[in-house]
Write a protein that holds these residues in place. Structure first.
Motif, PDB file in Angstrom:
ATOM      1  N   ALA A  17      33.811  43.756  41.004  1.00 28.73           N
ATOM      2  CA  ALA A  17      34.650  44.275  40.115  1.00 28.73           C
ATOM      3  C   ALA A  17      34.609  45.972  40.719  1.00 28.73           C
ATOM      4  O   ALA A  17      33.486  46.339  40.910  1.00 28.73           O
ATOM      5  CB  ALA A  17      33.984  44.288  38.792  1.00 28.73           C
ATOM      6  N   TYR A  18      35.680  46.464  40.713  1.00 29.03           N
ATOM      7  CA  TYR A  18      35.991  47.749  41.325  1.00 29.03           C
ATOM      8  C   TYR A  18      36.497  48.711  40.244  1.00 29.03           C
ATOM      9  O   TYR A  18      37.221  48.233  39.435  1.00 29.03           O
ATOM     10  CB  TYR A  18      36.903  47.698  42.332  1.00 29.03           C
ATOM     11  N   PRO A  19      36.042  50.091  40.259  1.00 27.81           N
ATOM     12  CA  PRO A  19      36.967  50.801  39.102  1.00 27.81           C
ATOM     13  C   PRO A  19      38.340  50.998  39.348  1.00 27.81           C
ATOM     14  O   PRO A  19      38.683  51.100  40.673  1.00 27.81           O
ATOM     15  CB  PRO A  19      36.184  52.297  39.122  1.00 27.81           C
ATOM     16  N   THR A  38      37.637  48.334  35.407  1.00 28.35           N
ATOM     17  CA  THR A  38      37.574  47.549  36.359  1.00 28.35           C
ATOM     18  C   THR A  38      39.038  47.080  36.521  1.00 28.35           C
ATOM     19  O   THR A  38      39.219  45.864  37.332  1.00 28.35           O
ATOM     20  CB  THR A  38      36.474  46.633  36.527  1.00 28.35           C
ATOM     21  N   ALA A 137      31.773  49.682  43.586  1.00 27.14           N
ATOM     22  CA  ALA A 137      31.830  48.294  43.035  1.00 27.14           C
ATOM     23  C   ALA A 137      30.515  47.725  42.280  1.00 27.14           C
ATOM     24  O   ALA A 137      29.386  48.151  42.670  1.00 27.14           O
ATOM     25  CB  ALA A 137      32.234  47.278  44.176  1.00 27.14           C
TER      26      ALA A 137
END
Length: 760
Positions: A17-19, A38, A137
């Motif tokens: 999960a990435y911003p 995210t 992440a």
């Protein structure tokens, strides 16, 4: 740790999960908090699902910005934590419609508010590095392990250094590095001294404020980024602006602690019994007398493991079968003006009387079921002292105090790397975080005892393991190296890497630890060892006195020992700089010449202090290649000139090696060469090398008593060289390398020389 399968895919079982963007930025007094979902927020329905990443920015001192990445913040964090030093100031926080920034000194962190995720660090009108899309992440494995990962961009041509004492290539680009202390020797990717800090030649460094296992992928998983990750719900790191590498080290060591200043005597030659050799007082006395008979100045004698009885390590008791009169022996050695060091470690063997004592009092590390943790690797049934227990620290210290009262001056704090994780610490510390941090508590406990009983300026260790902040308790040595030229070179790489990680002083086993060096290797390593911060003759199963190799080895050791002792006015000045600024005594070339791209990867030569270039000889035939930066350099011994920038290939006998003085250097040389602790400014000679017209150079010569240094200022005016001293009570001299010289009696404050030509 690698999470991806190439550039496009994740490894099997990994989810990420990435911003995606900044939801909002919340300013506070000197702080900035950013919430980053995210997924992109397109409608209110997107607000109902996570995860949400929180990024908190702070500034502990000007030019340093901290970033804390948080997923879940409800967990219990038991420590330990690095002790960091803050400098109060007023960071500037600003938020508008397009960006949010926090500025500390010349460094800013900037968040984009009107587009995709981007966090960038700016200084001097440029972007130093950034966390871009799919860099920060949250990573999860199929087994439910949760990691926080960050990736900071590397600009084209940027080199990365540091991460502790690492024995591979000095430039870390392309390497995978786990911050996990291990007893792995000097020939592998493992390290005794792991430091989660890296320095770049692009104006910044990064310190990950986590004492546990942090994995770095340095331009390896993503070749244009430095990645670091840890199995955490929260991760803190600091970006440190230079812009020069020296300024980065100044700020990093201001944050994590500056090295103590070792006593002057510690810079002399140390001789040891070696490890598994057979020795008693007669053996030791024979070595000491043999050194004196051959005019080999000796400052310290070290007793390695077998000063204690076998299987009793550690009980801190002299083996009565071999040393029936330890107090008398120590007194007799000290009458020879020697300082005494003895080997210790933090492990207590089951046969040691201290095992039962420590077990009964609760001073030994425990298993989760409450029993004492033990194993047989190193000493049968050994346990570890639990230094998170203040009473255990006091108990351990009391054993050392008895030795100090007996006449011991310092300790070699060996081991401290093999620390288990399936244990329970007295203070509830997280076992994984304590693995690396254990050495900090061990070395601090011993160093504090020495400070208490020997005084602030007399405390010194010979330590093997360390982590961030360990530089406060010098000296550290490079561990178990082989008796080969290759191992000699890897030892130097380790020392230079450690110096770029905030450690000011470093040593190694002259001749190599494992195996028996041939006479040629021993002599080459002697030259390198005596031109190191600290110098020790030590081996594993064989003695290291030079006459056991050949008579020329005696001459070589005498020559380079006396050279080092005569350089003490210069070397102790460099030691003061390590203490006050965090700049190491032994410096990778890139530290002194950051604007010379040829110096970026040099790892077979170094600067000893700021003005002497040293290139050890790593070959049997004496051939050596080294790089000379711009300017006219001077061979310190012969006065021969070498003009750079260029590579030089030369051949040296055993009594010489490339030792070059920097253009414009003014190097104080002492009048004493049989001991390191003398009045350095008395009869000192300032040797001047290629001074530029109009130059003004001030040499500060420390005083052994710690009072204000003697200053000698040298000014070049055309064909005239003039020098004046701040203390005319001491006789002194001035010399131009390859040119005129003059000496002054006490009471003379000014000396002047007429140079033979305009160049000097």
């Amino acid at each position: 740790m690698k999470f991806t399968n190439g550039y496009w895919l994740l490894r099997e079982g990994i989810t990420a999960a990435y911003p995606a963007q900044v939801l909002d930025a919340v300013p506070g007094p000197g702080t900035l908090r950013v919430h980053a979902p995210t997924q992109h927020i397109r409608h209110r329905g997107d607000l109902l699902k996570g995860p949400l990443i929180t990024v908190d920015c702070t500034a502990p001192m000007p030019g340093v910005i901290g970033v804390r990445i948080t997923h879940f913040e409800g967990g219990v964090e038991n420590g330990p934590h690095f002790e960091l030093h803050h400098e109060p100031h007023d960071p500037v926080v600003a938020v508008d419609d397009k960006e949010a920034t926090l500025t500390s000194g010349d460094l800013s962190v900037r968040f984009r508010l009107d587009g995709d995720w981007r966090m960038e660090f700016q200084a001097d009108g440029r972007t130093l590095t950034s966390s871009d899309v799919k860099a920060m992440a949250l990573m999860e494995t199929a087994e439910g392990q949760h990691y926080i990962r960050e990736q900071l961009r590397l600009n084209v041509g940027t080199s990365v250094y540091g991460l502790g004492e690492r024995f591979g290539p000095l430039v870390k680009n392309g390497q995978s590095v786990d911050i996990w202390n291990a007893d792995g020797g000097t020939s592998s990717e493992q390290s005794y001294k792991n430091v989660p800090f890296y320095l770049t030649d692009a104006g910044y460094g990064v310190f990950v404020d986590d004492p546990g296992k942090v994995s770095f992928e340095v331009a390896s998983e993503q070749v244009s980024r430095v990645q670091f990750s840890a199995e955490r719900q929260q991760l803190q790191y600091y970006v440190i602006h230079g812009p020069t590498p020296k300024e980065i080290l100044r700020k990093y060591t201001a944050l994590t602690g500056r090295p103590a200043l070792p006593p002057a005597w510690s810079f002399g030659l140390w001789l040891t019994t070696s490890f598994t050799t057979s020795y008693d007082e007669q053996t030791v006395t024979g070595f000491v007398e043999g050194m004196a008979e051959r005019d080999l100045p000796l400052s310290a004698f070290h007793f390695d493991c077998f000063w204690m009885r076998e299987f009793n390590w550690c009980d801190f008791e002299w083996d009565p079968r071999v040393f029936p009169d330890p107090e008398g022996m120590l007194r007799r050695l000290k009458d020879r003006d020697l300082h005494i060091c003895v080997w210790i470690n933090p492990y207590i063997a089951q046969r040691s009387p201290l095992f039962a004592e420590g077990k009964a009092a609760g001073y030994l590390l425990k298993r989760p079921d409450g029993g004492v943790w033990q194993w047989d690797l190193w000493q049968p049934g050994m346990a570890l002292v639990d230094f998170t227990n203040p009473d255990a620290c006091a108990w351990y210290a009391s054993k050392l105090e008895a030795l100090l009262d007996m006449g011991v001056d310092c300790f070699k704090t060996d081991f401290g790397e093999r620390v288990p994780t399936e244990v329970t610490w007295f203070d509830g510390s997280d076992p994984e975080r304590m693995h690396n941090y254990y050495t900090q508590l061990f070395n601090k406990t011993v160093f504090d005892v020495l400070r208490k009983h020997r005084g602030e300026g007399e405390a010194v260790l010979f330590a093997r393991s360390a982590t961030a902040g360990g530089q406060q308790f010098p000296v550290h040595w490079g561990g178990d190296c082989e008796s080969t030229y290759e191992s000699m070179a890897e030892s130097l790489r380790g020392g230079l890497s450690l110096g770029l990680s905030g450690f000011g002083y470093w040593s190694h086993d002259i001749g190599g630890f494992e195996g028996l060096p041939d006479a040629g290797l021993f002599k080459r390593w002697t030259a390198f060892g005596m031109l190191s911060s600290h110098s020790r003759l030590h081996g594993s199963s064989s003695y290291r006195v030079p006459w056991l190799f050949d008579e020329e080895a005696v001459d070589v050791l005498r020559h380079f020992t006396k050279l080092k002792l005569s350089l003490m006015p210069y070397l102790y000045g460099a030691a003061h700089q390590a203490h006050s600024e965090g700049i190491p005594m032994m410096r990778a070339m890139m530290l002194e010449f950051p604007d010379d791209p040829a110096c970026a990867s040099l790892e077979r030569q170094y600067m000893l202090g700021g003005d002497l270039l040293v290139a050890p000889v790593f070959s049997e035939d004496g051939e050596v290649s080294y790089y000379v930066p711009e300017g006219t350099w001077t061979h310190f011994a012969t006065g021969e000139k070498v003009t750079g920038p260029r590579w030089v290939r030369e051949t040296y006998d055993y009594l010489s090696l490339p030792l070059l003085a920097r253009p414009g250097a003014a190097i104080p040389v002492g009048s004493v060469d049989d001991r390191p602790d003398y009045t350095w400014a008395d009869e000192v000679t300032v040797r001047v090398f290629e001074p530029a017209d109009g130059s003004r150079t001030t040499v500060r010569i420390p005083r052994e008593d710690g009072t204000a240094p003697v200053e000698i200022t040298v000014v070049r005016e055309g064909t005239r060289l003039r020098a004046e001293t701040s203390d005319a009570s001491l006789p002194w001299g001035l010399e131009v390398a390859g040119g005129p010289s003059a000496r002054a009696a006490a009471g003379t404050a000014v000396l002047a020389l007429t140079l033979s030509d305009a160049r000097g």
